[in-house]
Enzyme design. Structure first.
Site, mmCIF file in Angstrom:
data_model
loop_
_atom_site.group_PDB
_atom_site.id
_atom_site.type_symbol
_atom_site.label_atom_id
_atom_site.label_comp_id
_atom_site.label_asym_id
_atom_site.label_seq_id
_atom_site.Cartn_x
_atom_site.Cartn_y
_atom_site.Cartn_z
ATOM 1 N N HIS A 3 6.851 5.945 12.421
ATOM 2 C CA HIS A 3 6.430 7.157 11.722
ATOM 3 C C HIS A 3 5.215 7.772 12.403
ATOM 4 O O HIS A 3 5.163 8.989 12.651
ATOM 5 C CB HIS A 3 6.078 6.877 10.262
ATOM 6 C CG HIS A 3 5.340 8.017 9.626
ATOM 7 N ND1 HIS A 3 3.956 8.129 9.673
ATOM 8 C CD2 HIS A 3 5.780 9.132 8.988
ATOM 9 C CE1 HIS A 3 3.592 9.251 9.078
ATOM 10 N NE2 HIS A 3 4.671 9.870 8.661
ATOM 11 N N ASN A 42 -0.452 10.528 0.633
ATOM 12 C CA ASN A 42 -1.815 10.147 0.950
ATOM 13 C C ASN A 42 -2.564 11.231 1.706
ATOM 14 O O ASN A 42 -3.742 11.052 2.045
ATOM 15 C CB ASN A 42 -1.833 8.829 1.735
ATOM 16 C CG ASN A 42 -1.531 7.638 0.843
ATOM 17 O OD1 ASN A 42 -1.764 7.689 -0.362
ATOM 18 N ND2 ASN A 42 -1.003 6.577 1.411
ATOM 19 N N ASP A 47 6.167 -4.282 -1.864
ATOM 20 C CA ASP A 47 5.099 -3.391 -1.443
ATOM 21 C C ASP A 47 3.942 -4.166 -0.816
ATOM 22 O O ASP A 47 3.493 -5.183 -1.354
ATOM 23 C CB ASP A 47 4.593 -2.612 -2.671
ATOM 24 C CG ASP A 47 3.425 -1.698 -2.342
ATOM 25 O OD1 ASP A 47 3.625 -0.726 -1.589
ATOM 26 O OD2 ASP A 47 2.309 -1.965 -2.837
ATOM 27 N N ALA A 48 3.455 -3.687 0.316
ATOM 28 C CA ALA A 48 2.190 -4.119 0.935
ATOM 29 C C ALA A 48 1.974 -5.629 0.879
ATOM 30 O O ALA A 48 0.989 -6.106 0.313
ATOM 31 C CB ALA A 48 1.024 -3.387 0.278
ATOM 32 N N GLU A 70 7.145 -4.225 3.236
ATOM 33 C CA GLU A 70 6.124 -3.351 3.818
ATOM 34 C C GLU A 70 4.988 -4.255 4.252
ATOM 35 O O GLU A 70 4.469 -5.037 3.445
ATOM 36 C CB GLU A 70 5.612 -2.318 2.823
ATOM 37 C CG GLU A 70 4.568 -1.397 3.453
ATOM 38 C CD GLU A 70 3.739 -0.611 2.451
ATOM 39 O OE1 GLU A 70 3.101 0.373 2.866
ATOM 40 O OE2 GLU A 70 3.698 -0.988 1.266
ATOM 41 N N HIS A 83 6.830 8.322 0.711
ATOM 42 C CA HIS A 83 5.872 8.724 -0.327
ATOM 43 C C HIS A 83 4.433 8.547 0.136
ATOM 44 O O HIS A 83 3.574 9.377 -0.157
ATOM 45 C CB HIS A 83 6.122 7.918 -1.608
ATOM 46 C CG HIS A 83 5.683 6.485 -1.513
ATOM 47 N ND1 HIS A 83 6.492 5.485 -1.016
ATOM 48 C CD2 HIS A 83 4.512 5.891 -1.840
ATOM 49 C CE1 HIS A 83 5.838 4.348 -1.039
ATOM 50 N NE2 HIS A 83 4.629 4.548 -1.537
ATOM 51 N N ASP A 84 4.144 7.459 0.861
ATOM 52 C CA ASP A 84 2.777 7.198 1.314
ATOM 53 C C ASP A 84 2.309 8.242 2.320
ATOM 54 O O ASP A 84 1.215 8.795 2.200
ATOM 55 C CB ASP A 84 2.699 5.821 1.977
ATOM 56 C CG ASP A 84 2.313 4.728 1.004
ATOM 57 O OD1 ASP A 84 1.615 5.031 0.021
ATOM 58 O OD2 ASP A 84 2.722 3.576 1.220
ATOM 59 N N GLN A 85 3.141 8.482 3.333
ATOM 60 C CA GLN A 85 2.700 9.323 4.442
ATOM 61 C C GLN A 85 2.557 10.786 4.030
ATOM 62 O O GLN A 85 1.808 11.533 4.658
ATOM 63 C CB GLN A 85 3.670 9.185 5.617
ATOM 64 C CG GLN A 85 3.871 7.754 6.079
ATOM 65 C CD GLN A 85 2.578 7.047 6.459
ATOM 66 O OE1 GLN A 85 1.585 7.679 6.802
ATOM 67 N NE2 GLN A 85 2.572 5.728 6.363
ATOM 68 N N ILE A 86 3.260 11.192 2.985
ATOM 69 C CA ILE A 86 3.073 12.546 2.448
ATOM 70 C C ILE A 86 1.969 12.530 1.403
ATOM 71 O O ILE A 86 0.987 13.272 1.477
ATOM 72 C CB ILE A 86 4.376 13.075 1.821
ATOM 73 C CG1 ILE A 86 5.511 13.065 2.837
ATOM 74 C CG2 ILE A 86 4.172 14.482 1.274
ATOM 75 C CD1 ILE A 86 6.873 13.369 2.233
#
Length: 611
Positions: A329, A402, A264-265, A300, A397-400
């Site tokens: 995205h 957040n 992650d990140a 990511e 999960h992030d794009q929804i």
């Protein structure tokens, strides 16, 4: 078959009986082991800030904590299981007590990847490892080849996205025991499914991280992050810290037989050393015993650092396998919804061209200035990389999550647009990712949820609402108050998928579209992807919202896309080759004329080496 990864810290069974306990605590002078709630056993100090003790009476199932000189009791940071949550005692686990049945499993090559991201707590009604097993046959029928599980590392409370974990080696008890997780992985392998796991190496969650109390050297105040001092990957004492995460990689890949990890990140990891921690972790992936099996390191990285995705002259990985491509995205989202606020501003002026660049070169931003980042340049050249290095998605999960109200793309875009962008996503050479429920246009949102203690919970709720105050639609405090409270039980419960929907319209038709497209992908495209290199792509734009792209696949075939992703019909010359797929709005007459109605897509395949 038995599997265990031995580590230089934590609780390890000793040959002949007993358990060795080992803790790195350079910030304190003494440590006492509290065993099974009633024994207080002083640990022996060793060089380098280590404390050790072997207890002959300890065994699998024993509960233990470490007592600091000020009396504070803390769990083992390398706990394999914390049955009473992050503040409770750790449990000694015997990894070899689990019998694996997947001894012949060698994983799958990456070009076969069709990834399904899921959150265990909201994926099924039971919200646990056992519940996920019940859906594996459905995923196989859908055409998925890999499930990607959001982090399971022990987090505070009963629900969390997983990115607030504080015990990176302990599957959260809300999902079951470690053996239950192994049972899920074993069952997936029996069905030919890879299992990938999200891991977080850039920070620890805000509740339950006790490392500051006894190992301040775990953090480096020279680097500031949104979560405070950075994890110490490059300062004094960093060798132990680096080993902590190297062993975490090996633990998941060996003891749990996972097929890969998503880091992650990594842009939030601070490390000025050489090799940096990402390069060292990549070396750990390559060192996994039984490396004849396929294991994958997924990244990511908002910085679009193509260097971590480089292949050698023979196509072999130097570091990471692939990266989540946020750029594609964002371009898809702007095209389908027309939204242009926040980070979408960087894609608003020419979204189709940027989508075309993603499909043919990987990143949309390869060193260009970002308006959203106030002119800062972002990214590195990526056109030399193969499509397999980039994971494409319409949602995750992030794009929804957040978004203030957790809307899925199907809640924001028309069914016509959704069919078109889905067809582009699932037949392009890049490995596609679906977020759970996307394949049947789930009505449920995916909201941000957590379960912190009272004081932190209030701060998180207020902060969540405050972060949206800069958007015009949330300028009114009363509107901001309508944003769901992340800590309210109803927020989490609202996100649970309703699986009965797949038998009803319109969800059934959307599911059948995904099955059809993935069947075509596996029949016609996947067998030709091996050895593809970068595909020598060609991009043309017959109009501002129309893409004509060809790729040369690994066997010399040409894959061609013609897509009108706008509201106006256009004329475009059909590509040569066999028609693989056309959206429902392309009837026989329209196909023959080369006319592209609004939001229409056609895919063609031409065998051979001629262009």
């Amino acid at each position: 078959m038995k599997r265990q990864h031995s580590m230089p810290f934590g609780a390890e069974a000793v040959h002949g009986g007993g358990v060795r306990f080992r803790l790195w605590a350079p910030g304190v002078a003494t440590i006492t082991l509290q065993l099974d709630g009633d024994q207080e056993l002083p640990m022996t100090a060793a060089d380098g800030g280590w404390f050790e003790l072997t207890v002959a009476s300890a065994q699998a199932g024993s509960r233990y904590l470490f007592r600091l000189p000020d009396g504070l009791l803390v769990p083992d940071p390398v706990s394999r299981f914390n049955p009473d949550d992050i503040h409770g005692a750790s449990e000694v686990v015997a990894p070899t007590a689990f019998d694996w049945s997947d001894g012949d499993w060698r994983g799958r090559p990456w070009h076969e990847a069709v990834i399904y991201e899921l959150h265990l707590g909201s994926f099924t009604a039971s919200g646990d490892f056992a519940g996920a097993i019940e859906r594996l046959d459905y995923l196989v029928e859908l055409g998925v080849t890999a499930i990607e599980i959001m982090p399971v590392a022990d987090f505070p409370g009963r629900c969390n996205w997983g990115y607030d974990g504080v015990l990176p080696f302990a599957p959260d008890a809300a999902y079951g025991r470690p053996e239950d997780f192994k049972r899920l992985i074993d069952a997936a392998h029996q069905r030919g499914l890879m299992v990938l796991l999200d891991v977080v190496y850039n920070h620890f969650g805000p509740e339950g991280n006790y490392l500051h109390a006894y190992a301040p050297d775990f953090f480096n105040p020279r680097h500031a992050t949104p979560w405070g001092a950075a994890i110490n990957f490059d300062g004094e004492g960093s060798r132990v810290v680096r080993d902590f995460f190297v062993h975490n990689v090996l633990y998941w890949l060996e003891e749990f037989h996972l097929d890969g990890l998503r880091l992650d990140a990594i842009h939030a990891i601070c490390d000025d050393s050489t090799p940096d921690i990402i390069e060292e972790l990549a070396a750990a992936f390559k060192s996994v015993p039984g490396r004849a099996r396929h294991v994958h390191m997924v990244l990511e990285n908002e910085r679009n650092q193509a260097r971590y995705l480089t292949r050698d002259d023979f196509g072999r990985l130097l570091h990471g396998t692939a990266q989540w491509n946020d750029d594609i995205h964002h371009a898809f989202h702007v095209l389908a919804t027309g939204e242009s606020d926040g980070y979408y501003v960087d894609y608003a002026a020419d979204p189709a061209r940027l989508l075309g660049r993603c499909l043919t070169e990987g990143f949309a931003y390869q060193g260009e200035a970002s308006t959203f980042a106030h002119g800062e340049r972002r990214g590195e050249a990526s056109a030399h990389l193969p499509p397999a290095a980039f994971i494409n998605f319409l949602q995750n999960h992030d794009q929804i999550g957040n978004r203030a109200f957790g809307e899925r793309l199907c809640h924001l875009a028309s069914p016509l647009a959704m069919e078109a962008v889905t067809a582009v996503l699932l037949l392009a050479p890049q490995p596609p990712l679906l977020f759970m429920g996307e394949e049947f246009a789930a009505a449920q949102p995916f909201l941000f949820f957590c379960d912190f203690g009272p004081e932190l919970a209030q701060a998180v709720t207020e902060g969540r609402r405050r972060e949206f105050s800069r958007f015009a639609r949330f300028a009114d405090p009363a509107v901001r108050e309508s944003i769901p409270d992340p800590n309210a039980p109803a927020t989490f419960e609202t996100c649970a998928l309703d699986w009965s929907a797949i038998e009803r319209a319109p969800h059934r038709a959307v599911l059948e579209l995904h099955r059809q497209l993935l069947l075509l992908r596996h029949q016609w495209i996947v067998p030709r992807l091996a050895g593809m290199d970068n595909g020598d792509p060609r991009l043309a734009m017959p109009s501002a919202r129309t893409l004509a792209i060809t790729w040369r696949l690994g066997d010399g075939s040409l894959l061609a896309l013609l897509a009108n992703l706008g509201d106006d019909p256009v004329d475009a010359t059909p590509p040569p080759g066999q028609l693989l797929f056309a959206t429902a709005n392309l009837d026989a007459t329209t196909l023959a004329r080369g006319r592209l109605p609004a939001w229409s897509v056609r895919w063609h395949l031409q065998p051979g080496d001629s262009r």
